[in-house]
Design a protein around this motif. Structure first.
Motif, PDB file in Angstrom:
ATOM      1  N   GLU A  28      -1.354  55.147  51.282  1.00  0.00           N
ATOM      2  CA  GLU A  28      -1.517  54.818  52.699  1.00  0.00           C
ATOM      3  C   GLU A  28      -0.836  53.517  53.094  1.00  0.00           C
ATOM      4  O   GLU A  28      -0.305  53.398  54.203  1.00  0.00           O
ATOM      5  CB  GLU A  28      -3.014  54.749  53.019  1.00  0.00           C
ATOM      6  CG  GLU A  28      -3.321  54.621  54.503  1.00  0.00           C
ATOM      7  CD  GLU A  28      -4.795  54.747  54.799  1.00  0.00           C
ATOM      8  OE1 GLU A  28      -5.180  54.532  55.964  1.00  0.00           O
ATOM      9  OE2 GLU A  28      -5.566  55.066  53.872  1.00  0.00           O
ATOM     10  N   ASN A  29      -0.850  52.521  52.229  1.00  0.00           N
ATOM     11  CA  ASN A  29      -0.243  51.233  52.578  1.00  0.00           C
ATOM     12  C   ASN A  29       1.271  51.334  52.666  1.00  0.00           C
ATOM     13  O   ASN A  29       1.895  50.848  53.620  1.00  0.00           O
ATOM     14  CB  ASN A  29      -0.634  50.173  51.545  1.00  0.00           C
ATOM     15  CG  ASN A  29      -2.114  49.855  51.570  1.00  0.00           C
ATOM     16  OD1 ASN A  29      -2.745  49.915  52.630  1.00  0.00           O
ATOM     17  ND2 ASN A  29      -2.676  49.529  50.416  1.00  0.00           N
ATOM     18  N   SER A  30       1.887  51.960  51.664  1.00  0.00           N
ATOM     19  CA  SER A  30       3.346  52.012  51.603  1.00  0.00           C
ATOM     20  C   SER A  30       3.950  52.893  52.692  1.00  0.00           C
ATOM     21  O   SER A  30       5.088  52.668  53.110  1.00  0.00           O
ATOM     22  CB  SER A  30       3.788  52.517  50.223  1.00  0.00           C
ATOM     23  OG  SER A  30       3.377  51.616  49.215  1.00  0.00           O
ATOM     24  N   ARG A  32       3.380  52.853  55.622  1.00  0.00           N
ATOM     25  CA  ARG A  32       3.536  52.041  56.839  1.00  0.00           C
ATOM     26  C   ARG A  32       4.434  50.823  56.591  1.00  0.00           C
ATOM     27  O   ARG A  32       4.629  50.013  57.482  1.00  0.00           O
ATOM     28  CB  ARG A  32       2.164  51.577  57.343  1.00  0.00           C
ATOM     29  CG  ARG A  32       1.281  52.716  57.835  1.00  0.00           C
ATOM     30  CD  ARG A  32      -0.068  52.190  58.314  1.00  0.00           C
ATOM     31  NE  ARG A  32      -0.845  53.231  58.964  1.00  0.00           N
ATOM     32  CZ  ARG A  32      -1.628  54.088  58.322  1.00  0.00           C
ATOM     33  NH1 ARG A  32      -1.738  54.002  56.998  1.00  0.00           N
ATOM     34  NH2 ARG A  32      -2.304  55.014  58.979  1.00  0.00           N
ATOM     35  N   ASP A  33       4.949  50.712  55.384  1.00  0.00           N
ATOM     36  CA  ASP A  33       5.806  49.585  55.005  1.00  0.00           C
ATOM     37  C   ASP A  33       7.234  49.870  55.478  1.00  0.00           C
ATOM     38  O   ASP A  33       7.905  50.761  54.968  1.00  0.00           O
ATOM     39  CB  ASP A  33       5.768  49.420  53.485  1.00  0.00           C
ATOM     40  CG  ASP A  33       6.526  48.189  53.014  1.00  0.00           C
ATOM     41  OD1 ASP A  33       7.531  47.820  53.647  1.00  0.00           O
ATOM     42  OD2 ASP A  33       6.128  47.608  51.991  1.00  0.00           O
ATOM     43  N   GLU A  89       2.483  47.503  44.025  1.00  0.00           N
ATOM     44  CA  GLU A  89       1.437  48.484  44.305  1.00  0.00           C
ATOM     45  C   GLU A  89       0.692  48.862  43.028  1.00  0.00           C
ATOM     46  O   GLU A  89      -0.533  49.002  43.030  1.00  0.00           O
ATOM     47  CB  GLU A  89       2.051  49.729  44.962  1.00  0.00           C
ATOM     48  CG  GLU A  89       1.050  50.810  45.348  1.00  0.00           C
ATOM     49  CD  GLU A  89       0.075  50.380  46.417  1.00  0.00           C
ATOM     50  OE1 GLU A  89      -1.010  51.000  46.493  1.00  0.00           O
ATOM     51  OE2 GLU A  89       0.376  49.440  47.182  1.00  0.00           O
ATOM     52  N   LYS A  92      -1.556  45.969  42.065  1.00  0.00           N
ATOM     53  CA  LYS A  92      -2.704  45.905  42.970  1.00  0.00           C
ATOM     54  C   LYS A  92      -3.756  46.932  42.580  1.00  0.00           C
ATOM     55  O   LYS A  92      -4.958  46.646  42.552  1.00  0.00           O
ATOM     56  CB  LYS A  92      -2.218  46.140  44.410  1.00  0.00           C
ATOM     57  CG  LYS A  92      -3.324  46.160  45.448  1.00  0.00           C
ATOM     58  CD  LYS A  92      -2.749  46.442  46.818  1.00  0.00           C
ATOM     59  CE  LYS A  92      -3.849  46.567  47.864  1.00  0.00           C
ATOM     60  NZ  LYS A  92      -3.298  46.907  49.212  1.00  0.00           N
ATOM     61  N   ARG A  93      -3.308  48.140  42.257  1.00  0.00           N
ATOM     62  CA  ARG A  93      -4.258  49.192  41.881  1.00  0.00           C
ATOM     63  C   ARG A  93      -4.875  48.917  40.517  1.00  0.00           C
ATOM     64  O   ARG A  93      -6.060  49.196  40.299  1.00  0.00           O
ATOM     65  CB  ARG A  93      -3.561  50.552  41.883  1.00  0.00           C
ATOM     66  CG  ARG A  93      -3.112  50.996  43.262  1.00  0.00           C
ATOM     67  CD  ARG A  93      -2.629  52.432  43.252  1.00  0.00           C
ATOM     68  NE  ARG A  93      -1.998  52.771  44.527  1.00  0.00           N
ATOM     69  CZ  ARG A  93      -1.639  53.993  44.877  1.00  0.00           C
ATOM     70  NH1 ARG A  93      -1.846  55.008  44.038  1.00  0.00           N
ATOM     71  NH2 ARG A  93      -1.079  54.225  46.047  1.00  0.00           N
ATOM     72  N   SER A 104      -7.203  57.598  43.891  1.00  0.00           N
ATOM     73  CA  SER A 104      -6.229  57.657  44.990  1.00  0.00           C
ATOM     74  C   SER A 104      -5.287  58.817  44.701  1.00  0.00           C
ATOM     75  O   SER A 104      -4.324  58.663  43.946  1.00  0.00           O
ATOM     76  CB  SER A 104      -5.459  56.332  45.084  1.00  0.00           C
ATOM     77  OG  SER A 104      -4.539  56.362  46.163  1.00  0.00           O
TER      78      SER A 104
END
Length: 346
Positions: A28-30, A32-33, A89, A92-93, A104
């Motif tokens: 989900e984060n990437s 929108r990157d 990423e 972070k995970r 995820s």
């Protein structure tokens, strides 16, 4: 009445596909990157350009010339930036202990689990770039061709909207099974793919041994062969083949025993735009589903037409590639959807 606004759909479509695909591939984060989306889209553009340029060089010089070509230098730059994003990423995970598929459910975690299970030294950056390479531009070309065809044949727009409204009302929202029920949409997309396939020939193969065909033709060992897409326009296979008939495959599926035979994802010796046989494109289900989801939103939220009085633009042929005309501007305007799209998929 809202005003019409010009948009180049050809150039915008890859970024829509990249965002939707990246949600599944990298999370989900990437998705929108902006930097990641630019890498996902431009890596493929530069990769194909590099391929075309390298093919103009004698093969003996390619191991050297690729170090100085602008397009190949861009690829290395994209890959370096991609590695930084993917590594961050993963870190972070790992820190939050979410680097498992059940935590995820996206491709980053799937590939991580698979590489650990089989003890593979797998480069996730190459994996993510590879997924973007095969997913984004082929799917965006399919969607662009459909959008051009609906602008050229607007008589299909309202029946498509009616089908969407009926199916989503029946399913109380958008589900995976809803996409299967959109038979007219599936037929329109398959007809668009038939008339404007992504290439003029498919099924590229190299003969590993000499092959003698039934008509006496001999294919020597080492020969490169392809299968021409002229079958898609063969009157014996598709009556009135030059005519765009959005109901062509819809009607074929009404024939007894043919419910599953003429879907967009179905391949055959008459329709092999996704390949055929053992090496049929495994990602076609994903590509078709995300295209349908986008098309649902586009049909319900917008009207569109060609700028000026013009017919459906012909695709541009380059080698065996068939590319939607990138210079075309379409006029779009917003409309009030028949249903609440914010609730889709909830």
């Amino acid at each position: 009445m809202l005003d019409w606004e010009p948009h180049n759909f050809f150039r915008g479509a890859p970024f829509m596909i990249a965002r939707l695909s990246s949600l599944v591939f990298l999370g989900e984060n990437s998705c929108r990157d902006v930097e990641w989306l630019n890498i996902s889209v431009n890596y493929t553009i530069d990769a194909f350009q590099a391929t075309r340029e390298l093919r103009l060089c004698p093969s003996i010089f390619r191991p050297l010339i690729h170090w100085i070509l602008p397009s190949t230098r861009k690829l290395r730059k994209h890959l370096h930036a991609a590695r930084e994003i993917v590594s961050k990423e993963i870190e972070k995970r790992a820190a939050s202990r979410q680097l498992q598929a059940h935590e995820s459910p996206d491709a980053l975690n799937w590939l991580h689990e698979a590489s650990e299970s089989f003890n593979l030294g797998f480069d996730q950056s190459y994996g993510q770039i590879g997924l973007s390479l095969v997913a984004i531009h082929t799917t965006s070309s399919l969607l662009t061709n459909v959008i051009y065809d609906l602008a050229a044949y607007p008589e299909y727009v309202q029946p498509l909207r009616d089908e969407i409204e009926e199916v989503l009302a029946e399913d109380d929202g958008l589900k995976k099974t809803s996409l299967f029920k959109l038979r007219l949409m599936d037929s329109v997309m398959k007809e668009s793919q038939r008339i404007n396939p992504l290439a003029l020939a498919f099924l590229n193969r190299i003969a590993e041994r000499q092959v003698s065909l039934s008509d006496g033709t001999v294919i020597p060992k080492g020969a490169t062969i392809v299968v021409s897409a002229h079958t898609f326009m063969d009157e014996a296979v598709y009556p009135n083949a030059s005519h765009f008939d959005g109901y062509r495959f819809y009607n074929k599926r009404l024939e007894p025993g043919s419910q599953h035979s003429y879907q967009l994802v179905t391949t055959s010796s008459q329709h092999f735009a996704f390949g055929h046989g053992v090496h049929t494109c495994p990602g076609r289900f994903f590509a078709v589903n995300e295209s349908k989801i986008l098309l649902i939103h586009l049909l319900l939220k917008y009207d569109w037409k060609f700028k000026g009085e013009r017919k459906r633009p012909k695709n541009i042929e380059f080698g065996i590639e068939s590319i939607p005309d990138p210079s075309i501007e379409l006029l779009f305007r917003s409309r009030e959807p028949e249903i609440d799209l914010t609730a889709l998929g909830e």
